[in-house]
Design a protein around this motif. Structure first.
Motif, PDB file in Angstrom:
ATOM      1  N   ALA A  51       0.822  -1.213   0.000  1.00  0.00           N
ATOM      2  CA  ALA A  51       0.000   0.000   0.000  1.00  0.00           C
ATOM      3  C   ALA A  51       0.856   1.262   0.000  1.00  0.00           C
ATOM      4  CB  ALA A  51      -0.920   0.003   1.224  1.00  0.00           C
ATOM      5  N   ALA A  52       2.138   1.122   0.351  1.00  0.00           N
ATOM      6  CA  ALA A  52       3.035   2.288   0.385  1.00  0.00           C
ATOM      7  C   ALA A  52       3.582   2.571  -1.009  1.00  0.00           C
ATOM      8  CB  ALA A  52       4.182   2.040   1.358  1.00  0.00           C
ATOM      9  N   PRO A  53       3.530   3.818  -1.459  1.00  0.00           N
ATOM     10  CA  PRO A  53       4.001   4.141  -2.811  1.00  0.00           C
ATOM     11  C   PRO A  53       5.507   3.969  -3.003  1.00  0.00           C
ATOM     12  CG  PRO A  53       3.463   6.137  -1.590  1.00  0.00           C
ATOM     13  CD  PRO A  53       2.988   5.001  -0.755  1.00  0.00           C
ATOM     14  N   ASN A  54       6.269   4.018  -1.915  1.00  0.00           N
ATOM     15  CA  ASN A  54       7.726   3.908  -2.028  1.00  0.00           C
ATOM     16  C   ASN A  54       8.222   2.485  -1.728  1.00  0.00           C
ATOM     17  OD1 ASN A  54       6.729   4.588   0.543  1.00  0.00           O
ATOM     18  ND2 ASN A  54       8.698   5.375   1.258  1.00  0.00           N
ATOM     19  N   PHE A  55       7.314   1.489  -1.932  1.00  0.00           N
ATOM     20  CA  PHE A  55       7.687   0.087  -1.749  1.00  0.00           C
ATOM     21  C   PHE A  55       7.519  -0.676  -3.049  1.00  0.00           C
ATOM     22  CE2 PHE A  55       6.531  -4.360  -0.765  1.00  0.00           C
ATOM     23  CZ  PHE A  55       7.644  -4.737  -0.010  1.00  0.00           C
ATOM     24  N   GLY A  56       8.544  -1.413  -3.414  1.00  0.00           N
ATOM     25  CA  GLY A  56       8.460  -2.274  -4.584  1.00  0.00           C
ATOM     26  C   GLY A  56       8.813  -3.694  -4.184  1.00  0.00           C
ATOM     27  N   PHE A  57       8.087  -4.663  -4.716  1.00  0.00           N
ATOM     28  CA  PHE A  57       8.301  -6.053  -4.300  1.00  0.00           C
ATOM     29  C   PHE A  57       8.713  -6.928  -5.475  1.00  0.00           C
ATOM     30  CE2 PHE A  57       6.687 -10.414  -3.655  1.00  0.00           C
ATOM     31  CZ  PHE A  57       7.501 -10.767  -2.581  1.00  0.00           C
ATOM     32  N   HIS A  58       9.628  -7.851  -5.181  1.00  0.00           N
ATOM     33  CA  HIS A  58      10.079  -8.824  -6.165  1.00  0.00           C
ATOM     34  C   HIS A  58      10.033 -10.205  -5.522  1.00  0.00           C
ATOM     35  CE1 HIS A  58      11.771  -5.719  -8.904  1.00  0.00           C
ATOM     36  NE2 HIS A  58      11.887  -5.049  -7.762  1.00  0.00           N
ATOM     37  N   ARG A  59       9.198 -11.080  -6.105  1.00  0.00           N
ATOM     38  CA  ARG A  59       9.169 -12.458  -5.616  1.00  0.00           C
ATOM     39  C   ARG A  59      10.362 -13.190  -6.223  1.00  0.00           C
ATOM     40  NH1 ARG A  59       4.095 -16.715  -5.181  1.00  0.00           N
ATOM     41  NH2 ARG A  59       5.317 -18.378  -4.189  1.00  0.00           N
ATOM     42  N   MET A  60      11.313 -13.536  -5.363  1.00  0.00           N
ATOM     43  CA  MET A  60      12.587 -14.020  -5.870  1.00  0.00           C
ATOM     44  C   MET A  60      13.298 -14.810  -4.777  1.00  0.00           C
ATOM     45  SD  MET A  60      15.446 -11.532  -7.551  1.00  0.00           S
ATOM     46  CE  MET A  60      14.138 -10.767  -8.547  1.00  0.00           C
ATOM     47  N   ASP A  61      14.067 -15.806  -5.176  1.00  0.00           N
ATOM     48  CA  ASP A  61      14.864 -16.610  -4.255  1.00  0.00           C
ATOM     49  C   ASP A  61      16.298 -16.098  -4.283  1.00  0.00           C
ATOM     50  OD1 ASP A  61      16.460 -18.826  -3.136  1.00  0.00           O
ATOM     51  OD2 ASP A  61      14.570 -19.942  -3.208  1.00  0.00           O
ATOM     52  N   ILE A  62      16.900 -15.914  -3.130  1.00  0.00           N
ATOM     53  CA  ILE A  62      18.267 -15.383  -3.096  1.00  0.00           C
ATOM     54  C   ILE A  62      19.276 -16.339  -3.723  1.00  0.00           C
ATOM     55  CG2 ILE A  62      17.922 -13.862  -1.115  1.00  0.00           C
ATOM     56  CD1 ILE A  62      19.206 -16.022   0.644  1.00  0.00           C
ATOM     57  N   ARG A  63      18.860 -17.570  -3.976  1.00  0.00           N
ATOM     58  CA  ARG A  63      19.746 -18.530  -4.641  1.00  0.00           C
ATOM     59  C   ARG A  63      19.680 -18.415  -6.165  1.00  0.00           C
ATOM     60  NH1 ARG A  63      17.337 -23.655  -1.521  1.00  0.00           N
ATOM     61  NH2 ARG A  63      15.461 -22.415  -1.995  1.00  0.00           N
ATOM     62  N   ASP A  64      18.768 -17.618  -6.655  1.00  0.00           N
ATOM     63  CA  ASP A  64      18.615 -17.414  -8.098  1.00  0.00           C
ATOM     64  C   ASP A  64      19.613 -16.346  -8.549  1.00  0.00           C
ATOM     65  OD1 ASP A  64      17.847 -16.681 -10.674  1.00  0.00           O
ATOM     66  OD2 ASP A  64      15.711 -16.903 -10.277  1.00  0.00           O
ATOM     67  N   VAL A  65      20.776 -16.795  -8.994  1.00  0.00           N
ATOM     68  CA  VAL A  65      21.882 -15.879  -9.285  1.00  0.00           C
ATOM     69  C   VAL A  65      21.505 -14.848 -10.339  1.00  0.00           C
ATOM     70  CG1 VAL A  65      24.265 -15.723 -10.113  1.00  0.00           C
ATOM     71  CG2 VAL A  65      23.565 -17.639  -8.653  1.00  0.00           C
ATOM     72  N   LYS A  66      20.945 -15.293 -11.454  1.00  0.00           N
ATOM     73  CA  LYS A  66      20.650 -14.390 -12.571  1.00  0.00           C
ATOM     74  C   LYS A  66      19.625 -13.323 -12.174  1.00  0.00           C
ATOM     75  CE  LYS A  66      19.142 -14.465 -17.430  1.00  0.00           C
ATOM     76  NZ  LYS A  66      17.951 -13.604 -17.278  1.00  0.00           N
ATOM     77  N   SER A  67      18.518 -13.752 -11.556  1.00  0.00           N
ATOM     78  CA  SER A  67      17.464 -12.792 -11.201  1.00  0.00           C
ATOM     79  C   SER A  67      17.945 -11.792 -10.163  1.00  0.00           C
ATOM     80  CB  SER A  67      16.234 -13.540 -10.686  1.00  0.00           C
ATOM     81  OG  SER A  67      15.670 -14.353 -11.692  1.00  0.00           O
ATOM     82  N   CYS A  68      18.687 -12.253  -9.184  1.00  0.00           N
ATOM     83  CA  CYS A  68      19.174 -11.351  -8.140  1.00  0.00           C
ATOM     84  C   CYS A  68      20.179 -10.351  -8.696  1.00  0.00           C
ATOM     85  CB  CYS A  68      19.797 -12.151  -6.999  1.00  0.00           C
ATOM     86  SG  CYS A  68      18.599 -13.018  -5.966  1.00  0.00           S
ATOM     87  N   ARG A  69      21.028 -10.808  -9.610  1.00  0.00           N
ATOM     88  CA  ARG A  69      21.979  -9.880 -10.216  1.00  0.00           C
ATOM     89  C   ARG A  69      21.243  -8.800 -11.010  1.00  0.00           C
ATOM     90  NH1 ARG A  69      25.064 -13.263 -12.791  1.00  0.00           N
ATOM     91  NH2 ARG A  69      26.601 -13.423 -11.120  1.00  0.00           N
ATOM     92  N   GLU A  70      20.226  -9.204 -11.736  1.00  0.00           N
ATOM     93  CA  GLU A  70      19.446  -8.236 -12.503  1.00  0.00           C
ATOM     94  C   GLU A  70      18.751  -7.237 -11.581  1.00  0.00           C
ATOM     95  OE1 GLU A  70      16.839 -10.641 -14.808  1.00  0.00           O
ATOM     96  OE2 GLU A  70      18.348 -11.128 -16.343  1.00  0.00           O
ATOM     97  N   LEU A  71      18.270  -7.729 -10.443  1.00  0.00           N
ATOM     98  CA  LEU A  71      17.616  -6.838  -9.478  1.00  0.00           C
ATOM     99  C   LEU A  71      18.602  -5.810  -8.927  1.00  0.00           C
ATOM    100  CD1 LEU A  71      15.260  -5.948  -7.692  1.00  0.00           C
ATOM    101  CD2 LEU A  71      15.874  -7.775  -6.096  1.00  0.00           C
ATOM    102  N   PHE A  72      19.776  -6.266  -8.516  1.00  0.00           N
ATOM    103  CA  PHE A  72      20.785  -5.343  -7.991  1.00  0.00           C
ATOM    104  C   PHE A  72      21.206  -4.336  -9.053  1.00  0.00           C
ATOM    105  CE2 PHE A  72      21.096  -7.866  -4.247  1.00  0.00           C
ATOM    106  CZ  PHE A  72      21.865  -7.171  -3.317  1.00  0.00           C
ATOM    107  N   ASP A  73      21.406  -4.815 -10.284  1.00  0.00           N
ATOM    108  CA  ASP A  73      21.835  -3.911 -11.362  1.00  0.00           C
ATOM    109  C   ASP A  73      20.778  -2.853 -11.653  1.00  0.00           C
ATOM    110  OD1 ASP A  73      24.170  -5.324 -11.615  1.00  0.00           O
ATOM    111  OD2 ASP A  73      23.534  -6.463 -13.377  1.00  0.00           O
ATOM    112  N   GLY A  74      19.507  -3.247 -11.597  1.00  0.00           N
ATOM    113  CA  GLY A  74      18.436  -2.308 -11.909  1.00  0.00           C
ATOM    114  C   GLY A  74      18.083  -1.388 -10.761  1.00  0.00           C
ATOM    115  N   ALA A  75      18.023  -1.937  -9.547  1.00  0.00           N
ATOM    116  CA  ALA A  75      17.570  -1.155  -8.387  1.00  0.00           C
ATOM    117  C   ALA A  75      18.672  -0.291  -7.798  1.00  0.00           C
ATOM    118  CB  ALA A  75      17.018  -2.098  -7.320  1.00  0.00           C
TER     119      ALA A  75
END
Length: 320
Positions: A51-75
């Protein structure tokens, strides 16, 4: 700040996100909504955060190397609070692989991404369980922690050692928080406060291991969040920029006394089954919070009596 919080839908993660959002930080929440916990409860916590406008959520497993790297690179998070883990001292041999993959391999992934992203400060959840066998009371961060009683404790101690390496070799500012029996609203249903509260209201029996004589240093969640946020705002400046801090009141209470206090607040009698202590459980936990107070000017202060009253009030308010 822009803060990435792993385990955002978990008990402590939810409260940390709420606090950061309330003060105006941008929060990136990450959680895999693992079925080993109460998924419905996680979803409810998450819906409140969204409900907070300054919150973004990503359903992701910390063991997922590719997705987590993309998240860090983008965020491009400035700081990271790492709370995602398989929790609980009672693991089965069948769960051992998942514990180590999530808590050890997953944490290595977080360390490496923080290094690559030049994160200003990583704060992660360790545990009072790392102190293990034979630790003098109260538990000091200077005590040798090399006799864990559970696989969970061993993974958390491994996290501390891994973090020290990254801090020493790469200058990554890291703080590990050894948390002592956290409880409060929106708490984990598998831990004694919520487990016992629900059982007592439903007329079911509760089990006290160690015949109720075991003592725990219960720490109210608001105190934990206050400590964590103060630590997050003040990265360590030593060489290496690394530290481990206890977060607890230093006021252990027997489990029998805990049940008495809960009975008083619920106005009902507990049906208690006494059992011997389990091999993975410490007889007593007790935090020396001197270092935390020195570093942040804060020491947990909510008594168990006050905290249980707040927990029962919240539960009876219809949100439990």
């Amino acid at each position: 700040m822009k803060v990435l919080v792993t385990g955002a839908a978990g008990f402590i993660g939810y409260h940390v996100c709420e606090r950061l959002l309330a003060r105006g930080d941008s929060v990136i929440g990450l959680d895999n909504l693992d079925a080993s916990g109460d998924v419905t409860l996680k979803a409810t916590r998450l819906s409140r955060l969204k409900a907070a406008p300054n919150f973004g959520f990503h359903r992701m497993d910390i063991r997922d190397v590719k997705s987590c790297r993309e998240l860090f690179d983008g965020a491009k998070p400035e700081r990271v609070v790492h709370l995602a883990a398989r929790v609980g001292v009672r693991s089965t041999p069948a769960e051992a692989q998942d514990y180590t993959e999530t808590n050890v391999t997953g944490f290595l992934q977080v360390l490496e991404l923080c290094r690559q992203a030049r994160v200003e400060h990583l704060v992660f959840a360790s545990s009072s369980s790392v102190y293990g066998m034979g630790t003098p009371v109260p538990f000091s961060e200077h005590a040798v922690a090399d006799k864990p009683l559970s696989l969970y404790a061993a993974t958390k101690r491994a996290n501390e050692l891994m973090a020290h390496v990254y801090s020493h070799q790469y200058g990554l500012a890291v703080t590990g928080l050894r948390l002592f029996t956290v409880y409060g609203p929106w708490g984990r249903p598998d831990m004694a406060p919520m487990l016992f509260l629900r059982a007592m209201l439903e007329g079911r029996s509760i089990v006290l291991n160690g015949e109720g004589k075991m003592q725990r240093d219960f720490t109210y969640v608001d105190d934990v969040v206050e400590a964590l946020v103060r630590v997050l705002d003040k990265p360590p400046s030593g060489a290496p920029p690394y530290r481990v801090l206890n977060v607890g009141r230093g006021a252990p209470v027997s489990m029998a006394r805990f049940v008495d206090l809960l009975e008083e607040r619920l106005g009902t009698k507990a049906w208690v089954e006494l059992r011997p202590a389990q091999p993975e459980e410490l007889e007593v936990t007790c935090a020396d919070a001197t270092a935390l107070e020195r570093e942040t000017g804060f020491r947990p202060s909510v008594s168990l009596e006050q905290g249980l009253s707040k927990l029962v009030e919240w539960y009876r308010g219809g949100e439990g």
